[in-house]
Design an enzyme around this catalytic site. Structure first.
Site, PDB file in Angstrom:
ATOM      1  N   LYS A  27      -7.083   2.087   2.024  1.00 33.90           N
ATOM      2  CA  LYS A  27      -6.872   2.588   2.839  1.00 33.90           C
ATOM      3  C   LYS A  27      -5.899   2.527   3.294  1.00 33.90           C
ATOM      4  O   LYS A  27      -5.033   1.141   3.548  1.00 33.90           O
ATOM      5  CB  LYS A  27      -7.726   3.450   3.532  1.00 33.90           C
ATOM      6  CG  LYS A  27      -7.838   4.080   5.550  1.00 33.90           C
ATOM      7  CD  LYS A  27      -9.095   3.590   6.280  1.00 33.90           C
ATOM      8  CE  LYS A  27      -8.940   4.581   7.262  1.00 33.90           C
ATOM      9  NZ  LYS A  27      -7.825   4.382   8.322  1.00 33.90           N
ATOM     10  N   GLY A  28      -4.567   3.835   4.055  1.00 34.21           N
ATOM     11  CA  GLY A  28      -3.471   3.525   4.598  1.00 34.21           C
ATOM     12  C   GLY A  28      -3.793   2.475   5.882  1.00 34.21           C
ATOM     13  O   GLY A  28      -4.778   2.479   6.218  1.00 34.21           O
ATOM     14  N   GLY A  29      -2.414   1.351   5.873  1.00 33.89           N
ATOM     15  CA  GLY A  29      -2.321   0.258   6.552  1.00 33.89           C
ATOM     16  C   GLY A  29      -2.921  -0.739   6.373  1.00 33.89           C
ATOM     17  O   GLY A  29      -3.223  -1.592   7.383  1.00 33.89           O
ATOM     18  N   THR A  34       2.239  -5.346   0.119  1.00 31.72           N
ATOM     19  CA  THR A  34       2.753  -6.133   0.648  1.00 31.72           C
ATOM     20  C   THR A  34       1.624  -7.200  -0.552  1.00 31.72           C
ATOM     21  O   THR A  34       1.882  -8.095  -0.921  1.00 31.72           O
ATOM     22  CB  THR A  34       1.770  -7.225   2.313  1.00 31.72           C
ATOM     23  OG1 THR A  34       2.600  -6.646   3.406  1.00 31.72           O
ATOM     24  CG2 THR A  34       1.975  -8.539   2.321  1.00 31.72           C
ATOM     25  N   ASP A  56       3.230   5.476  -3.904  1.00 30.63           N
ATOM     26  CA  ASP A  56       3.481   6.019  -2.752  1.00 30.63           C
ATOM     27  C   ASP A  56       4.302   7.032  -2.366  1.00 30.63           C
ATOM     28  O   ASP A  56       5.705   5.579  -2.275  1.00 30.63           O
ATOM     29  CB  ASP A  56       3.072   4.639  -1.756  1.00 30.63           C
ATOM     30  CG  ASP A  56       2.489   5.510  -0.281  1.00 30.63           C
ATOM     31  OD1 ASP A  56       2.638   6.763  -0.317  1.00 30.63           O
ATOM     32  OD2 ASP A  56       1.652   4.342   0.392  1.00 30.63           O
ATOM     33  N   ASN A 254      -7.637  -8.510   4.607  1.00 27.77           N
ATOM     34  CA  ASN A 254      -7.088  -8.556   4.671  1.00 27.77           C
ATOM     35  C   ASN A 254      -6.981  -8.991   6.012  1.00 27.77           C
ATOM     36  O   ASN A 254      -7.672  -7.476   6.486  1.00 27.77           O
ATOM     37  CB  ASN A 254      -5.547  -7.518   4.032  1.00 27.77           C
ATOM     38  CG  ASN A 254      -4.062  -8.407   4.170  1.00 27.77           C
ATOM     39  OD1 ASN A 254      -4.148  -9.359   4.886  1.00 27.77           O
ATOM     40  ND2 ASN A 254      -3.392  -7.574   4.032  1.00 27.77           N
ATOM     41  N   CYS A 263      -8.168 -17.457  23.179  1.00 34.80           N
ATOM     42  CA  CYS A 263      -7.946 -15.789  22.701  1.00 34.80           C
ATOM     43  C   CYS A 263      -9.218 -15.208  23.242  1.00 34.80           C
ATOM     44  O   CYS A 263      -9.815 -15.652  22.251  1.00 34.80           O
ATOM     45  CB  CYS A 263      -7.482 -16.047  21.885  1.00 34.80           C
ATOM     46  SG  CYS A 263      -6.121 -13.994  21.553  1.00 34.80           S
ATOM     47  N   CYS A 266      -9.015 -12.204  20.644  1.00 38.02           N
ATOM     48  CA  CYS A 266      -9.132 -13.015  19.271  1.00 38.02           C
ATOM     49  C   CYS A 266     -10.608 -13.374  18.966  1.00 38.02           C
ATOM     50  O   CYS A 266     -10.878 -12.674  17.903  1.00 38.02           O
ATOM     51  CB  CYS A 266      -7.963 -14.127  18.666  1.00 38.02           C
ATOM     52  SG  CYS A 266      -6.631 -13.529  19.399  1.00 38.02           S
TER      53      CYS A 266
END
Length: 329
Positions: A27-29, A34, A56, A254, A263, A266
């Protein structure tokens, strides 16, 4: 089953002596570029020559490496055996010699418009002709978002249908074309010339199709993040790849958030992600699942990519956070 049979790395890919084609997609993003750069960097350590291709249209390889790439293989700065190129699998970019058929009185662009998708198939065939002629040890594809990638991988069957339609057209209209050719002194459309070009394209695609379906030569690495839509699309992608007989034994997860003191955001996100990480563990218990962290800086430039790529072969330890060269304290 040994505990390390499905180790959480891509060592199985890096150590393969036969793999020729490696696709990275999702999927995009989610970090496909990377990841594909990192895979190529690790391969460059053990292979004689590596080619990284972006299909792409967004073309993020240049941004990732901080170096301009074109539709011709270019040596990546800082390496001696890693090359990269950015291509657009469209007829306008990849198949000018096919369009030159118009000079013989035959407008191929109009013909391909009558067969949806065949222009893309021919263009992809031209890319593969180029790649095969260059004889790299291994080729890594940084693919477009899922739907586009599946179309490319489905091209062989599409091309077969297109050629069958063309041959039917040739049989039905050859008399008309021959009559027109006589009236124009032999300068009219040449269906035989057209057929030769398409058959040549079909031959390349058929050969590539055989290799793509050979798990010793080809594998696909889906990249996802631990969120609902990404996990859902990854499962759908893997099911489609299975239908296409394309090997997939690795999944890269990822942008994982790990608990941090002081945090609350987080920790809340980490709790949300855990649900999807558990789903991934259940779905892909017999896959090599590699987990990569969400970092505080973008992974850009060769030094950062080299450092990040190590996480593909050595599992991330949150007790020793990865600090990138361009990261601010």
């Amino acid at each position: 089953m040994a505990d390390d049979e499905f180790e959480p790395t891509i060592e199985n890919i890096i150590n393969s002596e036969k793999l020729k084609w490696i696709f990275v997609g999702g999927k995009g993003g989610v970090g496909k570029t990377t990841t594909s750069c990192s895979v190529a960097i690790q391969l460059s350590k053990v292979k004689e020559s590596v080619l990284l291709i972006s299909t792409d249209p967004a073309h993020n390889l240049s941004d990732a490496f901080g170096q301009k790439f074109t539709k011709s293989p270019t040596l990546v700065e800082g390496f001696t055996n890693l090359f990269a190129m950015e291509i657009d699998p469209t007829p306008d970019q990849l198949a000018p010699e096919f369009m030159e058929t118009q000079s013989d009185g035959f407008n191929l662009q109009e013909f391909t418009a009558a067969i949806p998708g065949i222009d893309e198939a021919m263009s992809f065939a031209e890319v593969m002709k180029l790649v095969k002629s260059l004889e790299f040890s291994v080729v890594v594809f940084d693919t477009a978002p899922t739907g586009h990638t599946l179309r490319l991988l489905s091209i062989p069957s599409l091309l077969d249908k297109g050629i069958n339609k063309f041959l039917s057209m040739q049989q039905n209209f050859s008399g008309i074309f021959n009559a027109v050719s006589g009236m124009m002194g032999g300068n009219a459309p040449s269906l035989e010339n057209m057929e030769g070009k398409i058959q040549s394209t079909k031959k390349v695609i058929e050969e590539i199709n055989i290799q793509f379906k050979n798990p010793d030569l080809t594998t696909f690495i889906p990249v996802c993040i631990p969120e609902f839509l990404s996990v859902y699309e990854t499962e759908r992608l893997i099911q489609q790849l299975t239908k296409l007989d394309i090997d997939v034994h690795n999944v890269i997860v990822n942008q994982i958030v790990y608990p941090e003191k002081d945090c609350s955001l987080c920790n809340a996100r980490q709790k949300m992600q855990k649900k999807y990480l558990d789903q991934i563990a259940d779905l892909y218990f017999d896959f090599h699942v590699t987990k990569l962290p969400l970092l505080k800086a973008e992974v850009r430039g060769v030094p950062s990519l080299k450092l990040f790529s190590e996480l593909l072969i050595k599992p991330y330890d949150p007790s020793t956070p990865l600090v990138l060269p361009n990261q601010e304290n």
